[in-house]
Design an enzyme around this catalytic site. Structure first.
Site, PDB file in Angstrom:
ATOM      1  N   TYR A  46       0.777  -1.226   0.112  1.00  0.00           N
ATOM      2  CA  TYR A  46       0.090  -0.043  -0.100  1.00  0.00           C
ATOM      3  C   TYR A  46       0.989   1.305   0.065  1.00  0.00           C
ATOM      4  CZ  TYR A  46      -3.405   3.385   1.645  1.00  0.00           C
ATOM      5  OH  TYR A  46      -3.906   4.564   1.890  1.00  0.00           O
ATOM      6  N   ASP A  78       9.260   2.893  -0.427  1.00  0.00           N
ATOM      7  CA  ASP A  78       8.416   3.225   0.402  1.00  0.00           C
ATOM      8  C   ASP A  78       8.594   3.160   2.013  1.00  0.00           C
ATOM      9  OD1 ASP A  78       6.118   4.280   1.794  1.00  0.00           O
ATOM     10  OD2 ASP A  78       4.701   3.457   0.573  1.00  0.00           O
ATOM     11  N   LYS A 113       4.266   8.835   9.190  1.00  0.00           N
ATOM     12  CA  LYS A 113       4.410   7.967  10.276  1.00  0.00           C
ATOM     13  C   LYS A 113       5.152   8.485  11.513  1.00  0.00           C
ATOM     14  CE  LYS A 113       1.322   4.614   8.227  1.00  0.00           C
ATOM     15  NZ  LYS A 113       1.081   3.923   7.289  1.00  0.00           N
TER      16      LYS A 113
HETATM   17  C1  LIG Z   1       0.432   4.581   5.888  1.00  0.00           C
HETATM   18  C2  LIG Z   1       1.273   4.285   4.374  1.00  0.00           C
HETATM   19  C3  LIG Z   1       1.099   5.233   3.418  1.00  0.00           C
HETATM   20  C4  LIG Z   1      -0.044   6.399   3.435  1.00  0.00           C
HETATM   21  O1  LIG Z   1       0.377   7.127   4.562  1.00  0.00           O
HETATM   22  P1  LIG Z   1      -0.741   8.280   4.806  1.00  0.00           P
HETATM   23  O2  LIG Z   1      -0.124   9.044   5.743  1.00  0.00           O
HETATM   24  O3  LIG Z   1      -1.927   7.338   5.394  1.00  0.00           O
HETATM   25  O4  LIG Z   1      -1.308   9.023   3.678  1.00  0.00           O
HETATM   26  C5  LIG Z   1       2.013   5.011   2.312  1.00  0.00           C
HETATM   27  N1  LIG Z   1       2.820   3.925   2.260  1.00  0.00           N
HETATM   28  C6  LIG Z   1       2.798   3.088   3.371  1.00  0.00           C
HETATM   29  C7  LIG Z   1       3.802   2.101   3.132  1.00  0.00           C
HETATM   30  C8  LIG Z   1       2.303   3.148   4.549  1.00  0.00           C
HETATM   31  O5  LIG Z   1       2.167   2.262   5.319  1.00  0.00           O
END
Ligand SMILES: *Cc1c(COP(=O)(O)O)cnc(C)c1O
Length: 428
Positions: free
Chosen positions: A142, A237, A265
């Site tokens: 994701y 990512d 995060k």
């Molecule tokens: C949570 C997450 C996102 C999206 O981040 P948001 O701040 O919720 O938009 C993108 N990539 C990864 C790997 C994630 O865990």
């Protein structure tokens, strides 16, 4: 009627589904979400005053535990000096320097306000830099909810994917190739088929959005080699794994250097901060230096940056990651031992401060394998734990998080509660 249920009913009248992000609604486990009133250290308290040992950790950011006093103080002080200016601040330089100093692959960094923005911008940059359109992503990873990333694999290798959301036109995802995680041969085939068309490969270098799935030995190395050979940008990512899997994310653990990295995060310490960065020659293509447009009214927000900067500073204290890794492993190993002792098909894995639990015999290596776990049993486990005061993520397909505030005693308490719950699952 319970207070949580009352609030959920009331929320649903003005907020679609009663929540501002879908997984919070408990749809995949059933029941009523807990409305959180406050949180401190490893605990959350709901609207009925019930206390939980929390392993959601705000889905990743709460690595120091909730409401760390120094982070709260930094936020208060920043707020007193003004909430937002729309002009640069010294604190933005400090957090950029802190990120660059810790992540060797990141020579320059641009702040945004979410992980979604970070990945969306990094992909636009990769396309602008390479002058190519196709991108490769992996099934089960994701990367936020940008249109071109809401796509799952089609029926055959290298066929067109399908949108995972309505409202995403097929034309928007036609440049996205979706391949199986850990299948390097598929990536090689894609590059052979489109040698001059692939702008980037984006991957969660340890996947945390299909439960926890680690790369097989050689997989990330292979991606690095293929991207270099074909002139594509490798994007890690690390929105979840950055400063979570280890002090330098997965790139620090593996020694593999991506061209671009996305973060969010943990770097916001509970406030909205995201970032993307990497090679200076690529970052030079971003506006105002270059022709790839990217902007944000609240990017680098001073209050959010204060939380992030203080969090990063506290993460630098000696022994933090050793301790976090030890606690998280204690939880994962302990759960596996107890579940198996109860005769359940169960496995668990962890890295740094994140863990995966799977109701199946072995640790999975792909979305297909994760999907073979017993979701019904997870559901019962989740509610058994929740009723006894332990809050895991409300889905069998999410990673869990331990914080620096979780001490050995909290883990032991969790394990003895789990033992009780596993026993009920066995007899059920
Ligand atoms: C949570 C997450 C996102 C999206 O981040 P948001 O701040 O919720 O938009 C993108 N990539 C990864 C790997 C994630 O865990």
């Amino acid at each position: 009627m319970s207070r949580n249920s009352e609030l959920f009913d009331r929320a649903a009248k003005t907020i679609p589904g009663g929540v501002n992000s879908p997984v919070r609604a408990f749809r995949s486990v059933g029941g009523t979400p807990r409305f959180i009133q406050r949180a401190k250290g490893p605990y959350t308290w709901d609207a009925e005053g019930t206390r939980y040992i929390d392993y959601v950790g705000s889905w990743g950011p709460a690595i120091l535990g909730h409401a760390h006093p120094e982070v709260v103080r930094a936020v208060q002080q920043a707020a007193e000096n003004g909430l937002s200016f729309g002009a640069p601040t010294e604190a933005e330089i400090e957090i950029a320097e802190a990120i660059v100093a810790r992540m060797p692959s990141m020579e320059q960094v641009r702040l945004v306000s979410s992980g979604t923005e970070a990945t969306m911008s990094a992909i636009r940059l990769a396309r602008g830099y390479t002058n190519r359109t196709r991108i490769i992503k992996f099934e089960g990873c994701y990367h936020g909810h940008a249109d071109s990333l809401l796509v799952k694999a089609g029926s055959g290798l290298l066929t067109f994917g399908n949108p995972t959301s309505s409202g995403v036109p097929a034309e928007f995802i036609q440049h996205t190739l979706v391949l199986d995680y850990n299948d390097l041969g598929a990536v090689e085939s894609a590059f052979q088929k489109y040698p001059d068309e692939i702008a980037c490969v984006i991957i969660e270098p340890i996947a945390g959005n299909m439960n926890l799935v680690k790369p097989r030995p050689g997989f990330l190395e292979g991606l690095r080699e293929l991207c270099t050979r074909y002139g594509a940008v490798l994007i890690f990512d690390e929105v979840m794994t950055g400063f979570r899997a280890g002090p330098q994310g997965v790139q620090g653990l593996t020694g593999i250097t991506p061209d671009l990295t996305t973060l969010a995060k943990v770097i916001g310490g509970g406030m909205p901060v995201g970032a993307f960065g990497g090679r200076a020659d690529i970052m030079a293509h971003i506006a105002p230096l270059g022709s790839v447009y990217q902007a944000g009214t609240l990017s680098g927000n001073p209050v959010a940056v204060a939380a992030g900067l203080t969090t990063l500073r506290l993460l630098g204290e000696p022994g933090f990651y050793e301790n976090l890794t030890e606690r998280t492993s204690q939880l994962a190993v302990g759960l596996q031992e107890r579940a198996r002792a109860a005769g359940l098909a169960f496995s668990a894995d962890s890295v740094g401060g994140m863990f995966g639990i799977y109701f199946r015999d072995t640790v999975p290596t792909s979305l297909a394998e994760v999907s073979e776990s017993d979701v019904e049993l997870f559901r019962k486990f989740f509610h058994g734990m929740l009723e006894r005061g332990v809050h895991f993520a409300p889905s069998a397909f999410e990673a869990g998080f331990v914080s620096g505030a979780h001490e050995a005693t909290h883990i032991e308490e969790t394990l003895s509660i789990a033992e009780e719950v596993f026993a009920t699952l066995k007899s059920a």
